[in-house]
Design a protein around this motif. Structure first.
Motif, mmCIF file in Angstrom:
data_model
loop_
_atom_site.group_PDB
_atom_site.id
_atom_site.type_symbol
_atom_site.label_atom_id
_atom_site.label_comp_id
_atom_site.label_asym_id
_atom_site.label_seq_id
_atom_site.Cartn_x
_atom_site.Cartn_y
_atom_site.Cartn_z
ATOM 1 N N LYS A 162 0.836 -1.203 0.000
ATOM 2 C CA LYS A 162 0.000 0.000 0.000
ATOM 3 C C LYS A 162 0.874 1.257 0.000
ATOM 4 O O LYS A 162 0.557 2.234 -0.680
ATOM 5 C CB LYS A 162 -0.932 0.009 1.215
ATOM 6 N N GLU A 164 3.883 1.491 -1.279
ATOM 7 C CA GLU A 164 4.465 1.619 -2.616
ATOM 8 C C GLU A 164 3.459 2.205 -3.603
ATOM 9 O O GLU A 164 3.836 2.954 -4.508
ATOM 10 C CB GLU A 164 4.942 0.252 -3.117
ATOM 11 N N SER A 165 2.170 1.905 -3.412
ATOM 12 C CA SER A 165 1.151 2.401 -4.350
ATOM 13 C C SER A 165 0.876 3.895 -4.156
ATOM 14 O O SER A 165 0.246 4.519 -5.004
ATOM 15 C CB SER A 165 -0.139 1.601 -4.207
ATOM 16 N N ILE A 167 2.779 6.228 -4.539
ATOM 17 C CA ILE A 167 3.476 6.998 -5.566
ATOM 18 C C ILE A 167 2.529 7.407 -6.692
ATOM 19 O O ILE A 167 2.765 8.369 -7.409
ATOM 20 C CB ILE A 167 4.701 6.226 -6.115
ATOM 21 N N ASN A 168 1.409 6.681 -6.829
ATOM 22 C CA ASN A 168 0.440 6.974 -7.889
ATOM 23 C C ASN A 168 -0.547 8.081 -7.503
ATOM 24 O O ASN A 168 -1.321 8.531 -8.341
ATOM 25 C CB ASN A 168 -0.342 5.702 -8.243
ATOM 26 N N ILE A 169 -0.534 8.502 -6.234
ATOM 27 C CA ILE A 169 -1.461 9.549 -5.790
ATOM 28 C C ILE A 169 -0.868 10.909 -6.142
ATOM 29 O O ILE A 169 0.268 11.212 -5.779
ATOM 30 C CB ILE A 169 -1.734 9.444 -4.273
ATOM 31 N N THR A 170 -1.630 11.714 -6.861
ATOM 32 C CA THR A 170 -1.124 13.024 -7.292
ATOM 33 C C THR A 170 -1.227 14.080 -6.196
ATOM 34 O O THR A 170 -0.453 15.025 -6.170
ATOM 35 C CB THR A 170 -1.894 13.517 -8.542
ATOM 36 N N ALA A 175 -1.374 11.801 0.005
ATOM 37 C CA ALA A 175 -0.394 10.710 0.058
ATOM 38 C C ALA A 175 0.327 10.726 1.402
ATOM 39 O O ALA A 175 0.549 9.675 2.017
ATOM 40 C CB ALA A 175 0.605 10.835 -1.088
#
Length: 199
Positions: A162, A164-165, A167-170, A175
């Motif tokens: 979770k 690592e993911s 990084i996809n939140i703008t 984040a």
């Protein structure tokens, strides 16, 4: 939750207010007035804004005070949970009953909210020490202990994925908030197999 929005409103209000005042001063000078004689007129909107902003600050302070009080209560609850885990070692009940009580205390710990920052390090160290002491004392059969450690490992791996993911939140603030929640959950999960701890 709205603090940043309010601060942005304040910044934009005063930018606009300043620009309008500069424009009025320019008109005053263009119409033959001396720049040193210019006096900005009182702006009723500014007075209204100041009152609203003051109200916001007072409410924010009240909420922060309530949050701090809740954190202190949570701290007391968590210290009681630590003491209860410590006392499990001396209970005469069956192993199954003691282990269930141990898991109930861990759940209660997880369900209790945040504590004051100044006390969190000592609290978490104490909590993990008592958990380790409990595991050392209880000397449950290896399969049960391994199962518990494996479950904790799976939970921690899931938290890593979770993290690592994120990084996809703008939205960086979101984040960061999500990462802090993952940190808190990480701290509350029990020990994992020693040979996989560093990994």
């Amino acid at each position: 939750n709205v603090r940043n929005e309010i601060e942005n409103l304040k910044t934009n209000f005063y930018k606009k207010h300043k620009a309008e005042n500069l424009e009025r001063r320019k008109v005053f000078v263009d119409e033959g007035g001396n720049i040193e004689d210019y006096v900005a007129a009182e702006d009723p909107l500014e007075e209204e804004f100041k009152l609203l902003y003051k109200d916001f600050r007072e409410r924010k302070n009240e909420i922060n005070k309530l949050i701090d009080e809740q954190k202190e209560q949570n701290l007391n609850i968590k210290y009681k949970i630590v003491d209860a885990i410590k006392d499990l070692i001396n209970k005469p009940e069956s192993l199954n009953h003691t282990f269930q009580e141990f898991h109930d205390l861990q759940k209660q710990w997880r369900d209790t909210g945040l504590v004051p920052q100044h006390a969190s390090k000592d609290l978490y160290e104490n909590y993990h020490l008592q958990i380790q002491n409990f595991y050392n004392w209880i000397k449950i059969n290896k399969e049960l202990r391994d199962l518990d450690l494996k479950k904790n490992l799976e939970l921690k791996i899931e938290l890593c994925e979770k993290a690592e993911s994120l990084i996809n939140i703008t939205d960086i603030r979101q984040a960061f908030t999500d990462l802090q929640e993952l940190h808190e959950r990480w701290k509350e999960i029990g020990p994992i197999p020693l040979e996989q701890k560093d990994e």
